[in-house]
Design a protein around this motif. Structure first.
Motif, PDB file in Angstrom:
ATOM      1  N   ASP A 148       0.835  -1.210   0.000  1.00  0.00           N
ATOM      2  CA  ASP A 148       0.000   0.000   0.000  1.00  0.00           C
ATOM      3  C   ASP A 148       0.865   1.253   0.000  1.00  0.00           C
ATOM      4  N   ASP A 149       1.926   1.240   0.807  1.00  0.00           N
ATOM      5  CA  ASP A 149       2.844   2.384   0.835  1.00  0.00           C
ATOM      6  C   ASP A 149       3.514   2.582  -0.517  1.00  0.00           C
ATOM      7  N   ALA A 150       3.936   1.458  -1.143  1.00  0.00           N
ATOM      8  CA  ALA A 150       4.594   1.558  -2.445  1.00  0.00           C
ATOM      9  C   ALA A 150       3.632   2.087  -3.501  1.00  0.00           C
ATOM     10  N   LYS A 151       2.380   1.605  -3.471  1.00  0.00           N
ATOM     11  CA  LYS A 151       1.377   2.088  -4.434  1.00  0.00           C
ATOM     12  C   LYS A 151       1.114   3.569  -4.240  1.00  0.00           C
ATOM     13  N   GLN A 152       1.009   3.984  -2.966  1.00  0.00           N
ATOM     14  CA  GLN A 152       0.765   5.402  -2.680  1.00  0.00           C
ATOM     15  C   GLN A 152       1.955   6.248  -3.144  1.00  0.00           C
ATOM     16  N   ALA A 153       3.174   5.749  -2.922  1.00  0.00           N
ATOM     17  CA  ALA A 153       4.368   6.479  -3.366  1.00  0.00           C
ATOM     18  C   ALA A 153       4.388   6.584  -4.889  1.00  0.00           C
ATOM     19  N   ALA A 154       3.976   5.510  -5.590  1.00  0.00           N
ATOM     20  CA  ALA A 154       3.935   5.541  -7.056  1.00  0.00           C
ATOM     21  C   ALA A 154       2.885   6.544  -7.532  1.00  0.00           C
ATOM     22  N   ARG A 155       1.707   6.571  -6.898  1.00  0.00           N
ATOM     23  CA  ARG A 155       0.661   7.534  -7.276  1.00  0.00           C
ATOM     24  C   ARG A 155       1.154   8.965  -7.053  1.00  0.00           C
ATOM     25  N   ASP A 156       1.805   9.180  -5.898  1.00  0.00           N
ATOM     26  CA  ASP A 156       2.342  10.525  -5.622  1.00  0.00           C
ATOM     27  C   ASP A 156       3.375  10.935  -6.672  1.00  0.00           C
ATOM     28  N   ARG A 157       4.201   9.980  -7.062  1.00  0.00           N
ATOM     29  CA  ARG A 157       5.241  10.264  -8.077  1.00  0.00           C
ATOM     30  C   ARG A 157       4.604  10.576  -9.429  1.00  0.00           C
ATOM     31  N   ILE A 158       3.557   9.841  -9.785  1.00  0.00           N
ATOM     32  CA  ILE A 158       2.859  10.093 -11.055  1.00  0.00           C
ATOM     33  C   ILE A 158       2.227  11.472 -11.041  1.00  0.00           C
ATOM     34  N   ILE A 159       1.645  11.838  -9.893  1.00  0.00           N
ATOM     35  CA  ILE A 159       1.042  13.184  -9.785  1.00  0.00           C
ATOM     36  C   ILE A 159       2.107  14.257  -9.970  1.00  0.00           C
ATOM     37  N   LYS A 160       3.272  14.077  -9.352  1.00  0.00           N
ATOM     38  CA  LYS A 160       4.362  15.057  -9.491  1.00  0.00           C
ATOM     39  C   LYS A 160       4.832  15.144 -10.943  1.00  0.00           C
ATOM     40  N   VAL A 161       4.977  13.983 -11.591  1.00  0.00           N
ATOM     41  CA  VAL A 161       5.429  13.968 -12.989  1.00  0.00           C
ATOM     42  C   VAL A 161       4.385  14.641 -13.871  1.00  0.00           C
ATOM     43  N   ASN A 162       3.091  14.361 -13.641  1.00  0.00           N
ATOM     44  CA  ASN A 162       2.030  15.012 -14.430  1.00  0.00           C
ATOM     45  C   ASN A 162       2.052  16.523 -14.254  1.00  0.00           C
ATOM     46  N   ARG A 163       2.294  16.967 -13.018  1.00  0.00           N
ATOM     47  CA  ARG A 163       2.385  18.420 -12.780  1.00  0.00           C
ATOM     48  C   ARG A 163       3.541  19.031 -13.543  1.00  0.00           C
ATOM     49  N   LYS A 164       4.674  18.327 -13.521  1.00  0.00           N
ATOM     50  CA  LYS A 164       5.843  18.850 -14.245  1.00  0.00           C
ATOM     51  C   LYS A 164       5.577  18.886 -15.748  1.00  0.00           C
ATOM     52  N   ILE A 165       4.871  17.845 -16.250  1.00  0.00           N
ATOM     53  CA  ILE A 165       4.546  17.827 -17.689  1.00  0.00           C
ATOM     54  C   ILE A 165       3.627  18.983 -18.027  1.00  0.00           C
ATOM     55  N   LYS A 166       2.628  19.246 -17.154  1.00  0.00           N
ATOM     56  CA  LYS A 166       1.715  20.366 -17.404  1.00  0.00           C
ATOM     57  C   LYS A 166       2.465  21.687 -17.397  1.00  0.00           C
ATOM     58  N   LEU A 167       3.400  21.814 -16.421  1.00  0.00           N
ATOM     59  CA  LEU A 167       4.197  23.051 -16.370  1.00  0.00           C
ATOM     60  C   LEU A 167       5.012  23.226 -17.649  1.00  0.00           C
ATOM     61  N   LEU A 168       5.614  22.106 -18.115  1.00  0.00           N
ATOM     62  CA  LEU A 168       6.407  22.168 -19.341  1.00  0.00           C
ATOM     63  C   LEU A 168       5.523  22.477 -20.547  1.00  0.00           C
ATOM     64  N   MET A 169       4.313  21.911 -20.577  1.00  0.00           N
ATOM     65  CA  MET A 169       3.405  22.157 -21.702  1.00  0.00           C
ATOM     66  C   MET A 169       2.936  23.604 -21.703  1.00  0.00           C
ATOM     67  N   ASN A 170       2.707  24.159 -20.505  1.00  0.00           N
ATOM     68  CA  ASN A 170       2.312  25.571 -20.413  1.00  0.00           C
ATOM     69  C   ASN A 170       3.479  26.469 -20.799  1.00  0.00           C
ATOM     70  N   LYS A 171       4.668  26.071 -20.462  1.00  0.00           N
ATOM     71  CA  LYS A 171       5.852  26.876 -20.756  1.00  0.00           C
ATOM     72  C   LYS A 171       6.215  26.793 -22.249  1.00  0.00           C
ATOM     73  N   TYR A 172       6.015  25.622 -22.843  1.00  0.00           N
ATOM     74  CA  TYR A 172       6.362  25.399 -24.248  1.00  0.00           C
ATOM     75  C   TYR A 172       5.108  24.974 -25.007  1.00  0.00           C
ATOM     76  N   PRO A 173       4.373  25.929 -25.569  1.00  0.00           N
ATOM     77  CA  PRO A 173       3.131  25.624 -26.268  1.00  0.00           C
ATOM     78  C   PRO A 173       3.334  24.679 -27.449  1.00  0.00           C
ATOM     79  N   MET A 174       4.477  24.732 -28.107  1.00  0.00           N
ATOM     80  CA  MET A 174       4.733  23.858 -29.257  1.00  0.00           C
ATOM     81  C   MET A 174       4.783  22.398 -28.806  1.00  0.00           C
ATOM     82  N   LEU A 175       5.317  22.178 -27.631  1.00  0.00           N
ATOM     83  CA  LEU A 175       5.370  20.825 -27.083  1.00  0.00           C
ATOM     84  C   LEU A 175       3.952  20.312 -26.847  1.00  0.00           C
TER      85      LEU A 175
END
Length: 190
Positions: A148-175
Motif C-alpha cells: 500500500d505504501d509503495a502504491k501510494q508512493a507511485a501515485r504521488d510520483r505520477i502526480i508530481k510527474v504530471n504536474r511537471k509535464i503540465k508546467l512544461l506544456m504551459n511553458k512550451y506551447p509547441m510541445l
C-alpha cells in the motif's frame, strides 16, 4: 462439628481436639513424604530403565536369576526334606505372582507416562502451529502495508510527474501541440 458444639466445649476438650488434629496432620505429612520418596524412587527407576522394553528385559534377567536360584534351592530342599518341597513350591508361586504383578504395574505406569508425554507433545505442537500462524499473519499484514505504501508512493510520483509535464506544456506551447497531435493519432508520428 458445628460452631455451637465447639462453643459449648471447655478449654481442655478444645486443646485435646487441636492436639489430635496436629497429630493427624503430622501423620499425614509423614505419609506424604514417604509417598513422595516412593514416587521419586520409581521415577529414577523409570529413567534408568529408559523404556518398557528395557525394563522388561531387565526384569527378565532378574526373573531368570531368580528362577535359577529357586531351582538350586529346590534341589537342595528336595535332598534335605520332603515337606520343605511343598513350602518351596508355595514360595515360588507367590514370588511368581508378585513378579507378574510388578511387571504389570510397571507396564501400566509406563503406558500412563507415555500418554501424558504424548499429550504434552501434542499441546506443544499445537502451540507452535498457532505461533507460526500468528507470525505468518503478521508478515502478510506487513507485506500488505508495504505494498500500500509503495502504491501510494507511485501515485504521488505520477502526480508530481504530471504536474511537471503540465508546467512544461504551459511553458512550451509547441510541445503541447505536438503531444496533442500525437495523442489524436494514437501515438504515431507523421
Amino acid at each position: 462439628m458445628a460452631e455451637k458444639e465447639l462453643r459449648k466445649m471447655n478449654r481442655t476438650e478444645l486443646i485435646e481436639i487441636i492436639y489430635a488434629l496436629q497429630q493427624n496432620e503430622k501423620t499425614l505429612r509423614r505419609e506424604n513424604e514417604d509417598l513422595q520418596e516412593q514416587l521419586e524412587d520409581r521415577t529414577i527407576h523409570m529413567e534408568k530403565a529408559g523404556s518398557i522394553a528395557e525394563a522388561a528385559l531387565g526384569l527378565n534377567h532378574i526373573f531368570e536369576d531368580a528362577e535359577r536360584a529357586a531351582k538350586q534351592y529346590l534341589y537342595s530342599v528336595k535332598e534335605a526334606a520332603g515337606p520343605a518341597e511343598q513350602q518351596a513350591q508355595v514360595i515360588l508361586a507367590n514370588a511368581s505372582k508378585k513378579a507378574d504383578a510388578l511387571v504389570k504395574r510397571t507396564e501400566e505406569e509406563c503406558l500412563a507416562k507415555r500418554a501424558v508425554t504424548e499429550k504434552e507433545c501434542a499441546a506443544k505442537l499445537e502451540e507452535a502451529e498457532h505461533e507460526c500462524e500468528a507470525k505468518l499473519e503478521a508478515a502478510e499484514a506487513e507485506c500488505e502495508a508495504l505494498m500500500d505504501d509503495a502504491k501510494q508512493a507511485a501515485r504521488d510520483r505520477i502526480i508530481k510527474v504530471n504536474r511537471k509535464i503540465k508546467l512544461l506544456m504551459n511553458k512550451y506551447p509547441m510541445l503541447r501541440e505536438y503531444l496533442e497531435k500525437e495523442n489524436e493519432t494514437g501515438g504515431e508520428l507523421q
